[in-house]
Structure formats: structure tokens, C-alpha cells
Design a protein around this motif. Structure first.
Motif, PDB file in Angstrom:
ATOM      1  N   PRO A 136       1.596   3.334   5.504  1.00 39.78           N
ATOM      2  CA  PRO A 136       0.550   4.358   5.583  1.00 39.78           C
ATOM      3  C   PRO A 136      -0.194   4.357   6.916  1.00 39.78           C
ATOM      4  CG  PRO A 136       0.517   3.326   3.423  1.00 39.78           C
ATOM      5  CD  PRO A 136       1.478   2.552   4.263  1.00 39.78           C
ATOM      6  N   ALA A 137      -0.429   3.168   7.499  1.00 39.92           N
ATOM      7  CA  ALA A 137      -1.105   3.106   8.802  1.00 39.92           C
ATOM      8  C   ALA A 137      -0.236   3.739   9.887  1.00 39.92           C
ATOM      9  CB  ALA A 137      -1.432   1.661   9.151  1.00 39.92           C
ATOM     10  N   LEU A 138       1.068   3.474   9.844  1.00 43.03           N
ATOM     11  CA  LEU A 138       1.977   4.091  10.819  1.00 43.03           C
ATOM     12  C   LEU A 138       2.012   5.606  10.652  1.00 43.03           C
ATOM     13  CD1 LEU A 138       5.030   1.632  10.675  1.00 43.03           C
ATOM     14  CD2 LEU A 138       3.178   1.688  12.346  1.00 43.03           C
ATOM     15  N   LEU A 139       2.068   6.046   9.400  1.00 41.32           N
ATOM     16  CA  LEU A 139       2.118   7.484   9.129  1.00 41.32           C
ATOM     17  C   LEU A 139       0.851   8.173   9.632  1.00 41.32           C
ATOM     18  CD1 LEU A 139       3.890   9.638   7.607  1.00 41.32           C
ATOM     19  CD2 LEU A 139       2.309   9.350   5.713  1.00 41.32           C
ATOM     20  N   GLY A 140      -0.308   7.585   9.339  1.00 34.38           N
ATOM     21  CA  GLY A 140      -1.564   8.182   9.787  1.00 34.38           C
ATOM     22  C   GLY A 140      -1.639   8.290  11.294  1.00 34.38           C
ATOM     23  N   PRO A 146       0.804  -1.232   0.000  1.00 33.30           N
ATOM     24  CA  PRO A 146       0.000   0.000   0.000  1.00 33.30           C
ATOM     25  C   PRO A 146       0.833   1.278   0.000  1.00 33.30           C
ATOM     26  CG  PRO A 146      -0.933  -1.595   1.520  1.00 33.30           C
ATOM     27  CD  PRO A 146       0.372  -2.176   1.052  1.00 33.30           C
ATOM     28  N   ALA A 147       1.993   1.263   0.668  1.00 30.00           N
ATOM     29  CA  ALA A 147       2.807   2.479   0.755  1.00 30.00           C
ATOM     30  C   ALA A 147       3.329   2.929  -0.597  1.00 30.00           C
ATOM     31  CB  ALA A 147       3.988   2.250   1.703  1.00 30.00           C
ATOM     32  N   VAL A 148       3.507   1.988  -1.532  1.00 30.62           N
ATOM     33  CA  VAL A 148       4.089   2.320  -2.832  1.00 30.62           C
ATOM     34  C   VAL A 148       3.073   2.987  -3.749  1.00 30.62           C
ATOM     35  CG1 VAL A 148       5.005   1.263  -4.947  1.00 30.62           C
ATOM     36  CG2 VAL A 148       5.916   0.600  -2.732  1.00 30.62           C
ATOM     37  N   LEU A 182       5.850   3.580  17.099  1.00 33.20           N
ATOM     38  CA  LEU A 182       4.895   2.795  16.301  1.00 33.20           C
ATOM     39  C   LEU A 182       5.686   1.851  15.405  1.00 33.20           C
ATOM     40  CD1 LEU A 182       2.614   5.811  15.320  1.00 33.20           C
ATOM     41  CD2 LEU A 182       2.646   4.487  17.449  1.00 33.20           C
ATOM     42  N   ARG A 183       5.288   0.578  15.392  1.00 36.18           N
ATOM     43  CA  ARG A 183       6.144  -0.428  14.770  1.00 36.18           C
ATOM     44  C   ARG A 183       5.414  -1.204  13.668  1.00 36.18           C
ATOM     45  NH1 ARG A 183       6.816  -3.526  19.877  1.00 36.18           N
ATOM     46  NH2 ARG A 183       4.816  -2.466  20.221  1.00 36.18           N
ATOM     47  N   MET A 184       6.213  -1.841  12.847  1.00 32.57           N
ATOM     48  CA  MET A 184       5.716  -2.597  11.695  1.00 32.57           C
ATOM     49  C   MET A 184       5.890  -4.102  11.945  1.00 32.57           C
ATOM     50  SD  MET A 184       4.925  -2.486   8.227  1.00 32.57           S
ATOM     51  CE  MET A 184       5.773  -1.176   7.351  1.00 32.57           C
ATOM     52  N   ARG A 185       4.799  -4.861  11.649  1.00 33.97           N
ATOM     53  CA  ARG A 185       4.929  -6.319  11.689  1.00 33.97           C
ATOM     54  C   ARG A 185       5.244  -6.810  10.278  1.00 33.97           C
ATOM     55  NH1 ARG A 185       3.858  -9.998  15.384  1.00 33.97           N
ATOM     56  NH2 ARG A 185       2.487  -8.666  16.619  1.00 33.97           N
ATOM     57  N   ARG A 186       6.321  -7.586  10.145  1.00 32.23           N
ATOM     58  CA  ARG A 186       6.724  -8.120   8.846  1.00 32.23           C
ATOM     59  C   ARG A 186       5.792  -9.255   8.412  1.00 32.23           C
ATOM     60  NH1 ARG A 186      12.871  -8.598  11.005  1.00 32.23           N
ATOM     61  NH2 ARG A 186      13.748  -6.646  10.187  1.00 32.23           N
ATOM     62  N   GLY A 204      -0.859  11.972  16.388  1.00 28.84           N
ATOM     63  CA  GLY A 204      -0.230  12.134  17.689  1.00 28.84           C
ATOM     64  C   GLY A 204      -0.116  10.889  18.529  1.00 28.84           C
ATOM     65  N   VAL A 205      -0.284   9.699  17.915  1.00 29.89           N
ATOM     66  CA  VAL A 205      -0.217   8.456  18.680  1.00 29.89           C
ATOM     67  C   VAL A 205       1.212   8.164  19.126  1.00 29.89           C
ATOM     68  CG1 VAL A 205      -0.678   5.969  18.610  1.00 29.89           C
ATOM     69  CG2 VAL A 205      -2.230   7.559  17.472  1.00 29.89           C
ATOM     70  N   GLY A 206       2.191   8.542  18.322  1.00 30.95           N
ATOM     71  CA  GLY A 206       3.579   8.278  18.671  1.00 30.95           C
ATOM     72  C   GLY A 206       4.515   8.616  17.535  1.00 30.95           C
ATOM     73  N   LEU A 207       5.759   8.144  17.643  1.00 31.25           N
ATOM     74  CA  LEU A 207       6.759   8.334  16.605  1.00 31.25           C
ATOM     75  C   LEU A 207       6.651   7.199  15.590  1.00 31.25           C
ATOM     76  CD1 LEU A 207       9.950   9.040  18.764  1.00 31.25           C
ATOM     77  CD2 LEU A 207       8.201  10.659  18.071  1.00 31.25           C
ATOM     78  N   ALA A 208       6.948   7.506  14.335  1.00 31.09           N
ATOM     79  CA  ALA A 208       6.959   6.486  13.293  1.00 31.09           C
ATOM     80  C   ALA A 208       8.217   6.638  12.458  1.00 31.09           C
ATOM     81  CB  ALA A 208       5.728   6.598  12.395  1.00 31.09           C
ATOM     82  N   GLN A 209       8.721   5.519  11.949  1.00 31.54           N
ATOM     83  CA  GLN A 209       9.845   5.524  11.010  1.00 31.54           C
ATOM     84  C   GLN A 209       9.325   5.035   9.672  1.00 31.54           C
ATOM     85  OE1 GLN A 209      13.093   2.611  11.228  1.00 31.54           O
ATOM     86  NE2 GLN A 209      14.542   4.321  11.352  1.00 31.54           N
ATOM     87  N   VAL A 210       9.353   5.910   8.666  1.00 31.79           N
ATOM     88  CA  VAL A 210       8.738   5.621   7.370  1.00 31.79           C
ATOM     89  C   VAL A 210       9.652   6.086   6.237  1.00 31.79           C
ATOM     90  CG1 VAL A 210       6.388   5.831   8.304  1.00 31.79           C
ATOM     91  CG2 VAL A 210       7.509   7.839   7.285  1.00 31.79           C
ATOM     92  N   PRO A 211       9.461   5.566   5.012  1.00 28.87           N
ATOM     93  CA  PRO A 211      10.232   6.079   3.865  1.00 28.87           C
ATOM     94  C   PRO A 211       9.975   7.556   3.650  1.00 28.87           C
ATOM     95  CG  PRO A 211       9.146   4.008   3.318  1.00 28.87           C
ATOM     96  CD  PRO A 211       8.588   4.436   4.633  1.00 28.87           C
ATOM     97  N   ALA A 212      11.036   8.312   3.396  1.00 30.35           N
ATOM     98  CA  ALA A 212      10.940   9.768   3.294  1.00 30.35           C
ATOM     99  C   ALA A 212       9.879  10.253   2.299  1.00 30.35           C
ATOM    100  CB  ALA A 212      12.300  10.352   2.946  1.00 30.35           C
TER     101      ALA A 212
END
Length: 303
Positions: free
Chosen positions: A234-238, A108-110, A199-203, A243-251
Motif C-alpha cells: 500500500p505504501a508503494l501504491l500510494g 496490510p496489503a491483504v 519504488l522498491r520493497m524491503r523484505r 507521481g513519485v515513481g513506478l511501483a510493482q504491486v499485486p493487480a
């Protein structure tokens, strides 16, 4: 009970000769149509009759007619043979020009990063190609699921796939909303993240991905905790925007909310670059014109 079915070798030999003779009611005209000698046509028909086990033609010095077996064979063989010819033409058409259904497996992010700006222009250029996008975070088996190609970040692509670069390497950025940062001390070092909601990603294999960083020449993977685990960026970014927390996402994914102030970038000196986004497929031999056209279009538009 399981049965194994195979097409007997040579099962179709002589069928085209038979159909031509049946159509013309003449061996010489059939030979001329197929560009062979009358004796070759006669031999092909005799071989077919021997294999079938019945005479298909009544031959006299003045005429050629069909036996009852020949009539029945004609009624079944003619539409089947015509369908085979049509199938060959369709397959040949797919192999010669961009046409048909192009199925892509895409995270989805792409879609917003890469595909949305390109699909419309591709469809205008190649109106005979239908594009189907299956947006999923799962790493699918392309052949088993009927996909022509997939698009993924480079680190997730198997080594036996043919990969085509679609973007340069992409940095991963840590982001947070101004509201979140108003309530927490801004992290300045990687270790500071342990006091934050991350905020984290499950592989796709079920594991939770650590956050990668670089500290000088040293690679660091931070094992963090937080209130949300998602399956796509996209879910992490949203969640970060809310304001839920910090996220690490592609720039590129965070570009718009960073520009309009909904997010702020953090820990820039420690940002790591991913290999980038690649299109991947099973092998050069399987690249039909529709896929080749799409690859070239995306590469051209991305330059």
C-alpha cells in the motif's frame, strides 16, 4: 534461582470422591452420584488421605464428619476443583463450536484486497467469534505470538505450514501515474526501467526485493533503484499515485486506481504471476472450529 515445577502424577486422584462425600456426608450417596461402588469411594478417599498424610473424615457407624484437616482441605480443594471443571467446559466449548477470539496476522496489503469485504459478513454469521487482525509486514511465529493463523502471499509461507488457498495466482503489475509518465519516456522493455525511479520493497529479512518478470520462457529479476523503499505494497501504491515513481504491486491492489485513471499499467507482456494469497496455520490438529469456520467462509465468499 530457577525452579522446575511439575504436577505430581495422580495428585488429583480421589479429590472428586472426597468432595462428593464431604457434600453428602455419606459414602453411599457419593458413590451413587459418581456411579461407582461404595467400596471404590472408600478406597479413593483412603488413598487420598494417605497421600495427604492426614485423616480427612471422622467415620462412625451412623455418620460421617470432617476432621479439622478435612475442613481445611475442603475449603481450598472445592473452589479449585470447580475452577478446573469450568476450565474444561470452556475448552470443550471452544473445541465444539465457533466461539472465542480469532487472531490473524495479516500484511496490510491483504486487508483491502481480501478481508474488508469478508469480515463484516463473517462477524454477522458467527457472533460468538471475535476477530482480531494484526496488520504487519513481518513474518511472525504464529505459536509464539499467540495467533491462530496468518495470511500471506504464497511465496512467503514456510514449507512446514499448512496452507489454504484464498485466491487464484495474482499477477504483479507495474504502474505509474499519468503525471509521472508525462515527464518520462514510457518503458516498453524490462531494460528501460533502469532509466526510471522504481519504488522498491524491503523484505522482512532486510533485503530489498528485485522486480520479477517473465521474458518469453525466461524468468528475469531486475535490480533497480529509486527514491523510495517501503515495507508494504500500500505504501508503494500510494507513492506511485502521487507521481513519485513506478511501483510493482499485486493487480487487485491497483484495480481501483487503474480503473479511475490515477494509474496506468506498464510492461503487461512481461508481467509475472505470484502464487496468490494463502491462509496458513501450524497443523490440522490445531484447527479449532472458529478457524475452520473462517477458512470455509473466506473460501466460499471467494468463489
Amino acid at each position: 534461582m530457577k525452579h522446575n515445577f511439575t504436577v505430581r502424577q495422580g495428585a488429583l486422584d480421589g479429590v472428586e470422591a472426597f468432595l462428593s462425600v464431604a457434600g453428602h456426608r455419606n459414602f453411599r450417596k457419593a458413590a451413587a452420584e459418581l456411579g461407582v461402588t461404595p467400596s471404590a469411594i472408600s478406597q479413593a478417599v483412603r488413598t487420598l488421605e494417605a497421600r495427604v498424610g492426614a485423616a480427612l473424615f471422622i467415620r462412625t457407624t451412623r455418620s460421617v464428619g470432617l476432621t479439622e484437616a478435612g475442613e481445611r482441605f475442603l475449603s481450598r480443594a472445592k473452589p479449585a476443583f470447580e475452577e478446573l471443571v469450568a476450565a474444561s467446559e470452556v475448552a470443550r466449548d471452544l473445541g465444539q463450536r465457533p466461539t472465542g477470539l480469532l487472531r490473524l496476522s495479516v500484511p496490510p496489503a491483504v486487508v483491502p484486497i481480501l478481508l474488508e469485504p469478508l469480515i463484516a459478513s463473517f462477524c454477522r454469521l458467527y457472533p460468538e467469534v471475535e476477530v482480531e487482525i494484526a496488520a504487519s509486514g513481518e513474518l511472525v511465529d504464529l505459536a509464539a505470538e499467540g495467533f491462530d493463523a496468518g495470511i500471506r502471499m504464497g511465496q512467503f509461507i514456510a514449507a512446514d505450514m499448512v496452507a489454504v488457498r484464498l485466491t487464484p495466482p495474482l499477477p504483479l503489475v507495474v504502474v505509474a501515474s499519468p503525471d509521472y509518465l508525462d515527464q518520462r519516456k514510457r518503458p516498453e522493455r524490462i531494460d528501460d526501467l533502469r532509466g526510471h525511479a522504481c519504488l522498491r520493497m524491503r523484505r522482512s529479512d532486510g533485503s530489498i526485493a528485485p522486480w520479477p518478470f517473465v521474458d518469453g520462457n525466461r524468468a528475469v529479476e531486475a535490480i533497480l533503484s529509486g527514491p523510495l523503499i517501503a515495507h508494504d505494497y500500500p505504501a508503494l501504491l500510494g507513492a506511485a499515485i502521487r507521481g513519485v515513481g513506478l511501483a510493482q504491486v499485486p493487480a487487485p491492489l491497483a484495480e481501483a486506481p487503474l480503473a479511475d485513471g490515477r494509474l496506468q499499467a506498464l510492461l503487461a507482456p512481461f508481467a509475472v504471476k505470484t502464487p496468490g494469497i494463502f491462509l496458513y496455520h501450524s497443523g490440522i490438529r490445531q484447527v479449532l472450529p472458529k478457524l475452520r469456520a473462517f477458512i470455509e467462509h473466506v473460501k466460499y465468499r471467494g468463489t
